[in-house]
Design a protein around this motif. Structure first.
Motif, short mmCIF file in Angstrom:
data_model
loop_
_atom_site.label_atom_id
_atom_site.label_comp_id
_atom_site.label_asym_id
_atom_site.label_seq_id
_atom_site.Cartn_x
_atom_site.Cartn_y
_atom_site.Cartn_z
N VAL A 1 0.85 -1.20 0.00
CA VAL A 1 0.00 0.00 0.00
C VAL A 1 0.88 1.24 0.00
O VAL A 1 1.83 1.34 0.79
CB VAL A 1 -0.97 0.00 1.20
CG1 VAL A 1 -0.24 -0.17 2.53
CG2 VAL A 1 -1.81 1.26 1.23
N THR A 2 0.57 2.16 -0.91
CA THR A 2 1.32 3.40 -1.03
C THR A 2 0.35 4.56 -1.19
O THR A 2 -0.62 4.46 -1.96
CB THR A 2 2.28 3.36 -2.23
OG1 THR A 2 3.17 2.25 -2.08
CG2 THR A 2 3.09 4.65 -2.34
N VAL A 3 0.63 5.63 -0.47
CA VAL A 3 -0.26 6.79 -0.44
C VAL A 3 0.56 8.07 -0.52
O VAL A 3 1.57 8.21 0.17
CB VAL A 3 -1.11 6.81 0.86
CG1 VAL A 3 -1.88 8.12 0.99
CG2 VAL A 3 -2.07 5.63 0.90
N ILE A 4 0.13 9.00 -1.36
CA ILE A 4 0.67 10.36 -1.38
C ILE A 4 -0.51 11.32 -1.22
O ILE A 4 -1.52 11.18 -1.92
CB ILE A 4 1.40 10.68 -2.70
CG1 ILE A 4 2.53 9.69 -2.97
CG2 ILE A 4 1.95 12.11 -2.67
CD1 ILE A 4 3.16 9.85 -4.36
N VAL A 5 -0.39 12.26 -0.30
CA VAL A 5 -1.41 13.30 -0.12
C VAL A 5 -0.76 14.64 -0.41
O VAL A 5 0.27 14.98 0.17
CB VAL A 5 -1.99 13.28 1.31
CG1 VAL A 5 -2.99 14.43 1.48
CG2 VAL A 5 -2.67 11.94 1.59
N VAL A 6 -1.36 15.38 -1.33
CA VAL A 6 -0.87 16.70 -1.73
C VAL A 6 -1.94 17.73 -1.39
O VAL A 6 -3.06 17.67 -1.92
CB VAL A 6 -0.56 16.77 -3.23
CG1 VAL A 6 -0.04 18.15 -3.61
CG2 VAL A 6 0.43 15.68 -3.63
N GLU A 7 -1.61 18.65 -0.50
CA GLU A 7 -2.54 19.72 -0.13
C GLU A 7 -1.94 21.04 -0.61
O GLU A 7 -0.78 21.34 -0.35
CB GLU A 7 -2.75 19.74 1.38
CG GLU A 7 -3.96 20.54 1.81
CD GLU A 7 -4.49 20.15 3.18
OE1 GLU A 7 -5.54 20.67 3.58
OE2 GLU A 7 -3.84 19.29 3.85
N ALA A 8 -2.73 21.80 -1.37
CA ALA A 8 -2.23 23.01 -2.02
C ALA A 8 -3.12 24.21 -1.68
O ALA A 8 -4.33 24.08 -1.57
CB ALA A 8 -2.18 22.82 -3.53
N GLU A 9 -2.48 25.35 -1.54
CA GLU A 9 -3.19 26.60 -1.26
C GLU A 9 -2.58 27.70 -2.13
O GLU A 9 -1.39 28.02 -2.01
CB GLU A 9 -3.06 26.98 0.21
CG GLU A 9 -3.79 28.25 0.61
CD GLU A 9 -5.29 28.03 0.79
OE1 GLU A 9 -6.06 28.92 0.42
OE2 GLU A 9 -5.67 26.96 1.33
N LEU A 10 -3.41 28.25 -3.02
CA LEU A 10 -2.96 29.37 -3.86
C LEU A 10 -3.58 30.64 -3.30
O LEU A 10 -4.79 30.81 -3.30
CB LEU A 10 -3.38 29.17 -5.31
CG LEU A 10 -2.96 30.27 -6.29
CD1 LEU A 10 -1.44 30.39 -6.35
CD2 LEU A 10 -3.52 29.99 -7.67
N ALA A 11 -2.73 31.53 -2.81
CA ALA A 11 -3.20 32.77 -2.19
C ALA A 11 -3.77 33.71 -3.24
O ALA A 11 -3.42 33.66 -4.42
CB ALA A 11 -2.06 33.45 -1.45
N ASP A 12 -4.68 34.59 -2.78
CA ASP A 12 -5.22 35.66 -3.63
C ASP A 12 -5.84 35.14 -4.91
O ASP A 12 -5.57 35.61 -6.01
CB ASP A 12 -4.12 36.67 -3.98
CG ASP A 12 -3.49 37.28 -2.74
OD1 ASP A 12 -4.23 37.49 -1.77
OD2 ASP A 12 -2.28 37.51 -2.75
N THR A 13 -6.70 34.14 -4.78
CA THR A 13 -7.39 33.61 -5.96
C THR A 13 -8.88 33.55 -5.70
O THR A 13 -9.33 33.37 -4.57
CB THR A 13 -6.88 32.21 -6.32
OG1 THR A 13 -7.61 31.71 -7.44
CG2 THR A 13 -7.08 31.23 -5.17
N ALA A 14 -9.64 33.70 -6.77
CA ALA A 14 -11.10 33.70 -6.64
C ALA A 14 -11.68 32.32 -6.87
O ALA A 14 -12.86 32.11 -6.71
CB ALA A 14 -11.71 34.68 -7.65
N HIS A 15 -10.84 31.35 -7.28
CA HIS A 15 -11.35 29.99 -7.53
C HIS A 15 -11.74 29.32 -6.23
O HIS A 15 -11.08 29.48 -5.21
CB HIS A 15 -10.27 29.14 -8.22
CG HIS A 15 -9.97 29.59 -9.60
ND1 HIS A 15 -10.87 29.57 -10.62
CD2 HIS A 15 -8.82 30.09 -10.13
CE1 HIS A 15 -10.31 30.02 -11.72
NE2 HIS A 15 -9.06 30.35 -11.45
N SER A 16 -12.78 28.54 -6.28
CA SER A 16 -13.18 27.76 -5.10
C SER A 16 -12.73 26.33 -5.27
O SER A 16 -12.43 25.88 -6.38
CB SER A 16 -14.71 27.79 -4.93
OG SER A 16 -15.33 27.01 -5.94
N ALA A 17 -12.70 25.59 -4.18
CA ALA A 17 -12.30 24.19 -4.25
C ALA A 17 -13.25 23.40 -5.12
O ALA A 17 -12.84 22.51 -5.86
CB ALA A 17 -12.24 23.60 -2.85
N ASP A 18 -14.56 23.72 -5.05
CA ASP A 18 -15.52 22.99 -5.86
C ASP A 18 -15.23 23.16 -7.34
O ASP A 18 -15.27 22.21 -8.11
CB ASP A 18 -16.94 23.48 -5.56
CG ASP A 18 -17.42 23.04 -4.19
OD1 ASP A 18 -16.82 22.11 -3.63
OD2 ASP A 18 -18.39 23.62 -3.68
#
Length: 278
Positions: A242-259
């Motif tokens: 079993v192998t897992v990679i989790v990538v969490e990203a945050e782009l500042a000053d953007t109007a895009h939503s996660a959805d």
């Protein structure tokens, strides 16, 4: 691991966690992974084939050689590297032995003067996105069971224990050519992606994975969410590597939503030939 990538839109802050384990049954860990920006990928050497561990390592080596950390690759370069990796794995085989591996991954790419996450896969390793409320499988499994599901021949419940659940219909190194499926997702806002081998999804369903992701802020100090997912898979049986990679990203000053980010599956016309099957 926490780091920052400079984009014209602003700094993209990344938190990356990766973990791999032999499992409780296998004698060799045939999984290999790469978790260094701009690439996050998992290769699962195919059980039942000789030299599965060599095959998965060859894929990682092909990507490490072709895509450096200076600048972002194009989507075309990622696809070319997948095909080069296929050639490398094919070269490992001879008349008596066959090497093969699945591949799933996420790459930060530059395309059309903009930046995207590029998800890709060959086989049944997966990429998921998590928007804080729902877990969505981005990739489509290349497997006999998935094809039967698509045709309505079996139900999702029947697929869980189907005797063909381990049969993949596309893999790296089995044929002289390979066609990956790819998705381009806009970079923006807060995003979380999970890249994993099927050693995770054999043991945990999507609801269980989502629960662990949602609870990641309450983990003990020193334990990453990737560690927690692997431990949960081992506790549930650990029948495979079993192998897992989790990538969490945050782009500042953007109007895009996660959805918007996680649900946009559009691709530029020049990549239309790699559009995933429906």
């Amino acid at each position: 691991m926490e780091l920052e990538v400079t984009l014209p839109e602003g700094p993209l802050r990344l938190a990356v966690a990766a973990c791999t384990d032999l499992g409780r049954v296998r004698r060799v860990n045939e999984d290999s992974f790469l978790a260094e920006p701009p690439l996050f990928l998992v290769a699962d050497g195919m059980g039942g084939h000789s030299f599965g561990d060599r095959a998965s390592r060859a894929v990682v080596e092909a990507f490490s050689a072709a895509v450096g950390t200076d600048g972002l690759p194009s989507p075309e370069l990622v696809v070319e590297t997948i095909r080069a990796a296929n050639e490398a794995v094919v070269a490992l085989s001879d008349e008596e032995t066959v090497s093969g591996t699945t591949l799933s991954g996420l790459a930060l790419v530059a395309a059309h003067s903009s930046y995207h996450w590029m998800a890709f896969n060959v086989g049944d390793s997966r990429v998921y996105s998590w928007d804080g409320r729902a877990l969505e499988q981005v990739t489509v499994d290349h497997s006999a069971v998935q094809e039967m599901l698509d045709l309505g021949q079996i139900s999702a419940l029947e697929a869980i224990d189907h005797p063909y659940r381990n049969v993949v219909t596309r893999a790296i190194g089995i044929d002289d050519s390979v066609e990956p499926d790819v998705w381009l997702l806009p970079v923006g806002g807060h995003q979380l992606f999970l890249v994993c081998s099927d050693g995770l999804t054999k043991e945990l369903d999507d609801d269980q994975i989502a629960s662990i992701l949602a609870d990641r802020f309450s983990l003990p100090e020193g334990q990453s969410v990737a560690d927690r997912l692997v431990q949960a898979a081992l506790a549930a049986g650990g029948s495979d590597n079993v192998t897992v990679i989790v990538v969490e990203a945050e782009l500042a000053d953007t109007a895009h939503s996660a959805d918007e980010d996680t649900n946009d599956r559009g691709m530029p016309g020049h990549l239309e030939e790699t559009r995933p099957r429906k």
